[in-house]
Write a protein that holds these residues in place. Sequence first.
Motif, short mmCIF file in Angstrom:
data_model
loop_
_atom_site.label_atom_id
_atom_site.label_comp_id
_atom_site.label_asym_id
_atom_site.label_seq_id
_atom_site.Cartn_x
_atom_site.Cartn_y
_atom_site.Cartn_z
N VAL A 181 -100.98 -45.25 45.98
CA VAL A 181 -99.62 -44.72 45.83
C VAL A 181 -99.53 -43.79 44.62
CG1 VAL A 181 -97.20 -45.32 45.38
CG2 VAL A 181 -98.53 -46.66 47.02
N ALA A 182 -100.11 -44.23 43.49
CA ALA A 182 -100.09 -43.39 42.29
C ALA A 182 -100.87 -42.10 42.52
CB ALA A 182 -100.67 -44.16 41.10
N GLY A 183 -101.98 -42.19 43.25
CA GLY A 183 -102.78 -41.01 43.55
C GLY A 183 -102.02 -40.02 44.42
N LEU A 184 -101.23 -40.56 45.36
CA LEU A 184 -100.41 -39.69 46.20
C LEU A 184 -99.35 -38.98 45.37
CD1 LEU A 184 -99.81 -41.80 49.46
CD2 LEU A 184 -100.67 -39.45 49.34
N VAL A 185 -98.68 -39.73 44.49
CA VAL A 185 -97.67 -39.12 43.61
C VAL A 185 -98.30 -38.01 42.78
CG1 VAL A 185 -96.18 -39.55 41.60
CG2 VAL A 185 -96.22 -41.19 43.51
N GLN A 186 -99.47 -38.35 42.18
CA GLN A 186 -100.17 -37.40 41.33
C GLN A 186 -100.49 -36.11 42.09
OE1 GLN A 186 -103.24 -39.33 39.16
NE2 GLN A 186 -104.23 -37.45 38.48
N THR A 187 -100.99 -36.26 43.32
CA THR A 187 -101.36 -35.08 44.11
C THR A 187 -100.14 -34.26 44.49
OG1 THR A 187 -103.29 -36.26 44.95
CG2 THR A 187 -102.55 -34.35 46.21
N VAL A 188 -99.04 -34.94 44.84
CA VAL A 188 -97.83 -34.23 45.23
C VAL A 188 -97.31 -33.36 44.08
CG1 VAL A 188 -95.37 -34.57 45.76
CG2 VAL A 188 -97.11 -35.82 47.05
N LEU A 189 -97.44 -33.88 42.83
CA LEU A 189 -96.97 -33.11 41.67
C LEU A 189 -97.71 -31.79 41.52
CD1 LEU A 189 -96.44 -35.84 38.90
CD2 LEU A 189 -94.76 -34.76 40.39
N TYR A 190 -98.93 -31.71 42.07
CA TYR A 190 -99.72 -30.49 41.95
C TYR A 190 -99.48 -29.51 43.09
CZ TYR A 190 -102.61 -32.38 38.14
OH TYR A 190 -103.05 -32.87 36.95
N CYS A 191 -98.79 -29.94 44.15
CA CYS A 191 -98.68 -29.12 45.36
C CYS A 191 -98.12 -27.72 45.07
CB CYS A 191 -97.83 -29.82 46.40
SG CYS A 191 -98.75 -31.13 47.22
N ASP A 192 -97.05 -27.68 44.30
CA ASP A 192 -96.42 -26.40 43.97
C ASP A 192 -97.42 -25.50 43.23
OD1 ASP A 192 -94.25 -24.64 43.86
OD2 ASP A 192 -93.84 -25.23 41.79
N PHE A 193 -98.14 -26.13 42.29
CA PHE A 193 -99.13 -25.37 41.54
C PHE A 193 -100.26 -24.89 42.44
CE2 PHE A 193 -103.34 -25.45 39.65
CZ PHE A 193 -103.22 -24.39 38.78
N PHE A 194 -100.75 -25.76 43.34
CA PHE A 194 -101.82 -25.38 44.27
C PHE A 194 -101.42 -24.13 45.06
CE2 PHE A 194 -103.64 -29.94 44.69
CZ PHE A 194 -104.52 -29.69 43.66
N TYR A 195 -100.17 -24.12 45.49
CA TYR A 195 -99.66 -22.98 46.27
C TYR A 195 -99.75 -21.70 45.45
CZ TYR A 195 -96.44 -19.85 48.63
OH TYR A 195 -95.88 -18.75 49.24
N LEU A 196 -99.27 -21.76 44.20
CA LEU A 196 -99.32 -20.58 43.32
C LEU A 196 -100.76 -20.17 43.02
CD1 LEU A 196 -96.49 -21.47 40.78
CD2 LEU A 196 -96.42 -19.69 42.53
N TYR A 197 -101.63 -21.17 42.85
CA TYR A 197 -103.03 -20.89 42.54
C TYR A 197 -103.69 -20.12 43.68
CZ TYR A 197 -107.81 -21.76 40.88
OH TYR A 197 -109.10 -21.62 40.42
N VAL A 198 -103.44 -20.57 44.91
CA VAL A 198 -104.07 -19.93 46.06
C VAL A 198 -103.46 -18.56 46.33
CG1 VAL A 198 -104.38 -20.10 48.57
CG2 VAL A 198 -104.77 -22.10 47.12
#
Lengths: 10, 212
Positions: free
Chosen positions: B182-199
């Motif tokens: 669950v914590a890993g899912l939360v952690q990954t979700v927090l990066y989603c917006d950044f991943f989008y900008l990175y790509v």
Amino acid sequence: FPLRPPKDEL
Amino acid sequence: MNIFRLTGDLSHLAAIIILLLKIWKSRSCAGISGKSQILFAIVFTARYLDLLTSFISVYNTSMKVIYIGCAYATVYLIYAKFRATYDGNHDSFRVEFLVVPVGGLAVLINHTFSPLEILWTFSIYLESVAILPQLFMISKTGEAETITTHYLFCLGMYRTLYLFNWVWRFYFEGFFDMIAIVAGLVQTVLYCDFFYLYVTKVLKGKKLSLPA
């Protein structure tokens, strides 16, 4: 105090 | 050990080294949140206390020692050696709003009510949100150096790869750790917006800057 089981992940 | 866990660990290691080298080579920690780095040092300290109580493997022990050592080295560079370059005014996230609720949650929801287990749980919860001061800083200044985005990408990929590792371990080993997942899912979700900008930006050679 009981020790927690060893966790193999980082 | 499976390929997802190994690449996850290596991605984590790459992130830590990239950040250290960036600060060391540029003699500056501009754009880096010292608060996030302190939180990561706390995360590693709380989680790897088992270095003193159990031995898993040479790989496991060496990675833990390297992670802890690098985390404290990074904090030292930011708050001591290159303190003059630290952008404290923009690093204004209130970390007590993370540490206090996360500490309470670790006491309430854990596998076993013992000091080491609660500290491990605390570290898992805290790690999932420890990057927020850094993301907050970037949203405040509206931009990030490209090397900083590589750091964030590697750091975000690490927990994403761990999610695949947990799916793998669930199917092939029956291993299942609800708190980590669950914590890993939360952690990954927090990066989603950044991943989008990175790509969409950084990988196309543009600097990461946010619209005003």
